[in-house]
Design a protein around this motif. Structure first.
Motif, PDB file in Angstrom:
ATOM      1  N   THR A 179       8.490 -53.464 -17.302  1.00 38.65           N
ATOM      2  CA  THR A 179       7.722 -52.829 -16.236  1.00 38.65           C
ATOM      3  C   THR A 179       8.096 -51.348 -16.264  1.00 38.65           C
ATOM      4  O   THR A 179       9.279 -50.999 -16.167  1.00 38.65           O
ATOM      5  CB  THR A 179       8.046 -53.449 -14.868  1.00 38.65           C
ATOM      6  N   LEU A 180       7.119 -50.480 -16.441  1.00 47.95           N
ATOM      7  CA  LEU A 180       7.373 -49.051 -16.604  1.00 47.95           C
ATOM      8  C   LEU A 180       7.953 -48.439 -15.338  1.00 47.95           C
ATOM      9  O   LEU A 180       7.758 -48.948 -14.228  1.00 47.95           O
ATOM     10  CB  LEU A 180       6.068 -48.337 -16.971  1.00 47.95           C
ATOM     11  N   ARG A 181       8.669 -47.354 -15.506  1.00 48.29           N
ATOM     12  CA  ARG A 181       9.221 -46.635 -14.352  1.00 48.29           C
ATOM     13  C   ARG A 181       8.103 -46.320 -13.357  1.00 48.29           C
ATOM     14  O   ARG A 181       6.991 -45.948 -13.728  1.00 48.29           O
ATOM     15  CB  ARG A 181       9.926 -45.355 -14.781  1.00 48.29           C
ATOM     16  N   GLY A 182       8.416 -46.507 -12.072  1.00 43.19           N
ATOM     17  CA  GLY A 182       7.437 -46.230 -11.033  1.00 43.19           C
ATOM     18  C   GLY A 182       6.585 -47.413 -10.645  1.00 43.19           C
ATOM     19  O   GLY A 182       5.813 -47.333  -9.685  1.00 43.19           O
TER      20      GLY A 182
ATOM     21  N   GLY B 123      11.652 -36.644  -7.952  1.00 44.39           N
ATOM     22  CA  GLY B 123      11.271 -35.530  -8.809  1.00 44.39           C
ATOM     23  C   GLY B 123       9.787 -35.290  -8.899  1.00 44.39           C
ATOM     24  O   GLY B 123       9.339 -34.402  -9.624  1.00 44.39           O
ATOM     25  N   GLY B 124       8.993 -36.077  -8.143  1.00 44.08           N
ATOM     26  CA  GLY B 124       7.560 -35.852  -8.132  1.00 44.08           C
ATOM     27  C   GLY B 124       6.904 -36.242  -9.434  1.00 44.08           C
ATOM     28  O   GLY B 124       7.489 -36.950 -10.265  1.00 44.08           O
ATOM     29  N   PRO B 125       5.667 -35.780  -9.663  1.00 43.84           N
ATOM     30  CA  PRO B 125       4.919 -36.188 -10.859  1.00 43.84           C
ATOM     31  C   PRO B 125       5.655 -35.952 -12.171  1.00 43.84           C
ATOM     32  O   PRO B 125       5.498 -36.737 -13.110  1.00 43.84           O
ATOM     33  CB  PRO B 125       3.644 -35.333 -10.774  1.00 43.84           C
ATOM     34  N   ALA B 126       6.460 -34.899 -12.248  1.00 40.63           N
ATOM     35  CA  ALA B 126       7.155 -34.605 -13.506  1.00 40.63           C
ATOM     36  C   ALA B 126       8.033 -35.762 -13.963  1.00 40.63           C
ATOM     37  O   ALA B 126       8.254 -35.952 -15.167  1.00 40.63           O
ATOM     38  CB  ALA B 126       7.992 -33.343 -13.359  1.00 40.63           C
TER      39      ALA B 126
ATOM     40  N   LYS C 293       8.144 -39.094 -20.406  1.00 36.50           N
ATOM     41  CA  LYS C 293       9.287 -39.778 -19.802  1.00 36.50           C
ATOM     42  C   LYS C 293       9.253 -41.264 -20.133  1.00 36.50           C
ATOM     43  O   LYS C 293      10.285 -41.882 -20.428  1.00 36.50           O
ATOM     44  CB  LYS C 293       9.283 -39.569 -18.287  1.00 36.50           C
ATOM     45  N   HIS C 294       8.061 -41.847 -20.076  1.00 36.44           N
ATOM     46  CA  HIS C 294       7.918 -43.258 -20.414  1.00 36.44           C
ATOM     47  C   HIS C 294       8.256 -43.507 -21.881  1.00 36.44           C
ATOM     48  O   HIS C 294       8.919 -44.501 -22.211  1.00 36.44           O
ATOM     49  CB  HIS C 294       6.500 -43.729 -20.116  1.00 36.44           C
TER      50      HIS C 294
ATOM     51  N   LEU D 265       0.804 -43.522  -8.755  1.00 33.64           N
ATOM     52  CA  LEU D 265      -0.245 -42.520  -8.953  1.00 33.64           C
ATOM     53  C   LEU D 265       0.260 -41.306  -9.734  1.00 33.64           C
ATOM     54  O   LEU D 265      -0.537 -40.587 -10.355  1.00 33.64           O
ATOM     55  CB  LEU D 265      -0.784 -42.057  -7.595  1.00 33.64           C
ATOM     56  N   ASP D 266       1.553 -41.071  -9.706  1.00 32.66           N
ATOM     57  CA  ASP D 266       2.082 -39.852 -10.324  1.00 32.66           C
ATOM     58  C   ASP D 266       1.901 -39.804 -11.827  1.00 32.66           C
ATOM     59  O   ASP D 266       1.932 -38.726 -12.422  1.00 32.66           O
ATOM     60  CB  ASP D 266       3.565 -39.676  -9.958  1.00 32.66           C
ATOM     61  N   ILE D 267       1.682 -40.950 -12.482  1.00 35.83           N
ATOM     62  CA  ILE D 267       1.423 -40.893 -13.919  1.00 35.83           C
ATOM     63  C   ILE D 267       0.097 -40.176 -14.174  1.00 35.83           C
ATOM     64  O   ILE D 267      -0.056 -39.452 -15.163  1.00 35.83           O
ATOM     65  CB  ILE D 267       1.460 -42.288 -14.555  1.00 35.83           C
TER      66      ILE D 267
END
Length: 277
Positions: A52-55, A64-67, A73-74, A189-191
């Motif tokens: 399961t991916l981060r987030g 750290g927000g969207p960054a 990062k994934h 949503l940040d991705i």
């Protein structure tokens, strides 16, 4: 199981023995998306790794927000995961955002990829070339850029708009439940906010990712009932593949084709893996 990496801890499902298959989900899913593929793949002599991916889901949601959720990062998480599990090469399968992340991984480390299977989402160049029809279907990506506005709209009236967007998702309620946790919807949503800002979608054409490496055989699979993606956005991906390319179309399935037509998807994956063992 929980796998602790340098930045995050991921919830990972592992199963089976044999050549490894790395299965990557997209928005708004978790590794549960692959529950109808894993038994068939392991029965055929493959081992499966489905993070399961981060987030998302039960994996960590870093600050750290969207960054913190940029596709790069994934990719870093996945390369570290492969190292932790001592896996040198994998058959790589991605759906939705998982497809985009899989493509990035294959471009950065083609020597780690035996084959690449893209479900629903093709190469960014093919998506752009699909024109106005695809941009109309992608309207929600602009909404998702609006921090706070998107969250309020999606959760209004007990998540009524989000349910409508999920439409035919067979696991709609199960997918929705973990998003109720504080910060979970924003992390998911940040991705989009990090990986597909408006200038990428609607601005002047930016440089495209390079063609997928000649050493990596690629299969693209699109489903006729996909409400978010045109066939051209996948069928045209072959123009951005330097090596072998195989295109398959699945009838009577929506965006979540691996849940709607699991037997067909399993058949396609197994035949492609065996072609490229």
């Amino acid at each position: 199981m929980r796998v602790e990496l340098s930045e995050v801890t991921l919830d990972v499902r592992t199963s089976g023995e044999g050549p490894a298959v790395l299965l990557l989900h997209g928005f708004p899913d978790s590794h549960d998306l692959w529950r109808r593929q894993i038994p068939a793949l392991t029965a055929a002599g493959f081992s499966c790794v489905a993070p399961t991916l981060r987030g998302f889901g039960a994996s960590d949601r870093p600050a750290g927000g969207p960054a913190a959720y940029h596709p790069a990062k994934h990719v870093g998480d996945l390369l570290e995961l492969l190292a932790r599990l001592e896996l040198d090469r994998v058959h790589l399968v991605g759906h939705d955002w998982g497809s985009g992340i899989a493509q990035a991984l294959a471009q950065i480390a083609p020597e780690r990829v035996r084959s690449l299977s893209l479900l629903s989402v093709g190469h960014l160049g093919a998506i752009r070339a699909a024109g106005w029809e695809q941009r109309q279907l992608s309207w929600y990506m602009v909404l998702f850029q609006l921090a706070g506005v998107a969250e309020e709209w999606l959760t209004r009236d007990d998540w009524a708009n989000f349910r409508e967007m999920l439409g035919e998702h067979p696991d709609a309620e199960a997918v929705l439940e973990p998003l109720r946790a504080p910060g979970a919807l924003t992390a998911a949503l940040d991705i989009y906010r990090a990986g597909l800002p408006p200038e990428v979608q609607f601005g002047p054409d930016l440089p495209l990712p390079p063609p997928l490496a000649e050493s990596v055989p690629v299969m693209g699979v699109w489903s006729k009932g996909d409400r978010f993606l045109t066939e051209r956005s996948m069928s045209g991906t072959g123009e951005f593949v330097a090596g072998s390319w195989r295109y398959e179309r699945v009838e009577e399935a929506g965006h979540w084709l691996q849940l709607d037509q699991p037997e067909k998807v399993n058949e396609l994956l197994l035949s492609f893996f065996k072609e490229n063992s």
